[in-house]
Enzyme design. Structure first.
Site, mmCIF file in Angstrom:
data_model
loop_
_atom_site.group_PDB
_atom_site.id
_atom_site.type_symbol
_atom_site.label_atom_id
_atom_site.label_comp_id
_atom_site.label_asym_id
_atom_site.label_seq_id
_atom_site.Cartn_x
_atom_site.Cartn_y
_atom_site.Cartn_z
ATOM 1 N N SER A 144 -7.211 -0.231 -6.331
ATOM 2 C CA SER A 144 -6.416 0.801 -7.012
ATOM 3 C C SER A 144 -7.055 1.043 -8.370
ATOM 4 O O SER A 144 -7.793 0.180 -8.874
ATOM 5 C CB SER A 144 -4.988 0.284 -7.212
ATOM 6 O OG SER A 144 -4.309 1.015 -8.212
ATOM 7 N N TYR A 163 1.604 -5.757 -9.838
ATOM 8 C CA TYR A 163 0.747 -4.918 -8.984
ATOM 9 C C TYR A 163 -0.699 -4.920 -9.505
ATOM 10 O O TYR A 163 -1.642 -5.069 -8.733
ATOM 11 C CB TYR A 163 1.323 -3.496 -8.944
ATOM 12 C CG TYR A 163 0.586 -2.568 -8.010
ATOM 13 C CD1 TYR A 163 0.700 -2.716 -6.631
ATOM 14 C CD2 TYR A 163 -0.228 -1.548 -8.499
ATOM 15 C CE1 TYR A 163 0.016 -1.857 -5.762
ATOM 16 C CE2 TYR A 163 -0.911 -0.695 -7.645
ATOM 17 C CZ TYR A 163 -0.779 -0.849 -6.273
ATOM 18 O OH TYR A 163 -1.453 -0.009 -5.421
HETATM 19 N N1 LIG Z 1 -0.238 5.652 -2.546
HETATM 20 C C1 LIG Z 1 -0.859 5.432 -3.688
HETATM 21 O O1 LIG Z 1 -0.664 6.139 -4.683
HETATM 22 C C2 LIG Z 1 -1.839 4.305 -3.801
HETATM 23 C C3 LIG Z 1 -2.723 4.279 -4.897
HETATM 24 C C4 LIG Z 1 -3.643 3.240 -5.019
HETATM 25 C C5 LIG Z 1 -3.684 2.249 -4.056
HETATM 26 N N2 LIG Z 1 -2.812 2.285 -3.013
HETATM 27 C C6 LIG Z 1 -2.896 1.200 -2.029
HETATM 28 O O2 LIG Z 1 -3.142 1.752 -0.753
HETATM 29 C C7 LIG Z 1 -2.538 0.928 0.236
HETATM 30 C C8 LIG Z 1 -1.681 1.784 1.154
HETATM 31 O O3 LIG Z 1 -0.714 2.453 0.380
HETATM 32 P P1 LIG Z 1 0.204 3.615 0.979
HETATM 33 O O4 LIG Z 1 0.567 4.451 -0.164
HETATM 34 O O5 LIG Z 1 -0.398 4.209 2.177
HETATM 35 O O6 LIG Z 1 1.489 2.696 1.390
HETATM 36 P P2 LIG Z 1 2.618 2.859 2.509
HETATM 37 O O7 LIG Z 1 3.808 2.109 1.988
HETATM 38 O O8 LIG Z 1 2.777 4.277 2.915
HETATM 39 O O9 LIG Z 1 2.003 2.017 3.721
HETATM 40 C C9 LIG Z 1 1.782 0.658 3.642
HETATM 41 C C10 LIG Z 1 1.810 0.072 5.042
HETATM 42 O O10 LIG Z 1 1.565 -1.334 4.925
HETATM 43 C C11 LIG Z 1 2.463 -2.026 5.773
HETATM 44 N N3 LIG Z 1 2.675 -3.376 5.242
HETATM 45 C C12 LIG Z 1 3.218 -3.710 4.045
HETATM 46 N N4 LIG Z 1 3.277 -5.049 3.945
HETATM 47 C C13 LIG Z 1 2.753 -5.565 5.095
HETATM 48 C C14 LIG Z 1 2.563 -6.888 5.572
HETATM 49 N N5 LIG Z 1 2.935 -7.947 4.865
HETATM 50 N N6 LIG Z 1 1.991 -7.049 6.786
HETATM 51 C C15 LIG Z 1 1.620 -5.989 7.529
HETATM 52 N N7 LIG Z 1 1.802 -4.709 7.130
HETATM 53 C C16 LIG Z 1 2.367 -4.512 5.929
HETATM 54 C C17 LIG Z 1 3.741 -1.190 5.747
HETATM 55 O O11 LIG Z 1 4.570 -1.450 6.875
HETATM 56 C C18 LIG Z 1 3.166 0.227 5.744
HETATM 57 O O12 LIG Z 1 2.977 0.709 7.063
HETATM 58 C C19 LIG Z 1 -1.781 -0.164 -0.510
HETATM 59 O O13 LIG Z 1 -2.574 -1.340 -0.567
HETATM 60 C C20 LIG Z 1 -1.602 0.409 -1.907
HETATM 61 O O14 LIG Z 1 -1.506 -0.582 -2.892
HETATM 62 C C21 LIG Z 1 -1.897 3.280 -2.854
#
Ligand SMILES: NC(=O)c1ccc[n+]([C@@H]2O[C@H](COP(=O)([O-])OP(=O)(O)OC[C@H]3O[C@@H](n4cnc5c(N)ncnc54)[C@H](O)[C@@H]3O)[C@@H](O)[C@H]2O)c1
Length: 258
Positions: free
Chosen positions: A142, A155
């Site tokens: 991130s 985070y």
């Molecule tokens: N959306 C953003 O703005 C953003 C920005 C930077 C980084 N990220 C990173 O990208 C990744 C995905 O984010 P997103 O926005 O698509 O999130 P999201 O919440 O839409 O999806 C996350 C998925 O991970 C699964 N998950 C969570 N904990 C789990 C576990 N313990 N075991 C198995 N599955 C698990 C959830 O069920 C979900 O399907 C994350 O690591 C997040 O930190 C997101």
């Protein structure tokens, strides 16, 4: 042949049932990969795989919790007994809002166990199967990995570790033909962000969405497909000269703000 093809490659995508992971699973499958989604949300995983099926894409899902080492090892060994594992995308992650004073020990442990230990568990389970096989690991870091974001103490701690685990793994396994890189998105419009706004700003969701969009100098949030195409490139043979590198994809956030 078209570039960026993953034909005959097996890719594991954690957190592939939603948001960025879902887009990565879809993009990889559309470009020839055999994709296995590892996610703990069964309802969502099922729905996603059925939606893909309607588009003619065959993906598999396995319900698991990335924070559980034994469970992950067993699943990975089962998959490896049937197909060579070529690509691992460590994308599963959870958010947390708070500074050090209002982050409890329980909050810190939870974020650690999913965002850090989840990556550790998956890489540890997969790495022996990847040695000498041109394996590719992509970790979802991130912008919080490398710049200060307010109110994201736990985070940021976790995403900083994702970044440095990337460097460490890349260095330790470069001689075994494994490439390891990370992607650092700024805000991407996913259920992760919608859930965050709904929970923390229930009375002014629209205004907050606008505000969060404008924190990227390009004036909007990223789209999951934009992250997925970077992941596709990094997973493909066209990126075979790239390892130990973090890729911000951030609408100008890191370099143009301020
Ligand atoms: N959306 C953003 O703005 C953003 C920005 C930077 C980084 N990220 C990173 O990208 C990744 C995905 O984010 P997103 O926005 O698509 O999130 P999201 O919440 O839409 O999806 C996350 C998925 O991970 C699964 N998950 C969570 N904990 C789990 C576990 N313990 N075991 C198995 N599955 C698990 C959830 O069920 C979900 O399907 C994350 O690591 C997040 O930190 C997101």
């Amino acid at each position: 042949m078209k570039p960026f093809q993953l034909t005959h490659k097996t890719a594991l995508v954690t957190g592939g049932a939603s948001g960025i992971g879902r887009a990565i699973a879809e993009t990889f499958a559309k470009n020839g990969a055999r994709v296995v989604i590892l996610d703990f949300n069964e309802t969502q995983a099922k729905e996603v795989v059925e939606a893909f099926k309607a588009e003619g894409l065959e993906l598999q899902y396995i319900i698991c919790d990335v924070s559980k080492a034994e469970e992950i090892q067993q699943i990975v060994d089962d998959i490896a007994s049937q197909n060579k594992i070529d690509i691992l995308v460590n994308n599963a992650g959870v958010a947390h809002v708070g500074n050090i004073e209002n982050t409890t020990e329980a909050d810190l442990d939870r974020i650690y166990s999913i965002n850090i230990k989840g990556v550790y568990n998956c890489v540890k389970a997969v790495i022996k199967h990847m040695k000498g096989n041109n394996g590719v690991i992509i970790n979802m870091a991130s912008i919080a990995s490398s710049v200060g974001i307010s109110d994201r103490f736990a985070y940021s701690m976790s995403k900083g570790a994702v970044l440095t685990m990337t460097y460490s793994i890349a260095k330790d396994y470069v001689d075994q033909g494994i490439r390891c890189n990370s992607i650092s998105p700024a805000r991407v419009h996913t259920p992760f962000v919608d859930g965050f706004i709904a929970k923390n700003y229930p009375d002014n969701q629209k205004e907050m969405f606008e505000k969060l969009s404008k924190t990227q100098p390009l004036g909007r949030m990223g789209k999951p497909a934009e992250i997925a195409h970077l992941a596709l490139y990094l997973a493909s043979d066209e990126a075979s000269f790239i390892t130990g590198t973090d890729f911000p994809i951030d609408g100008g956030f890191i370099k143009l703000n301020g």
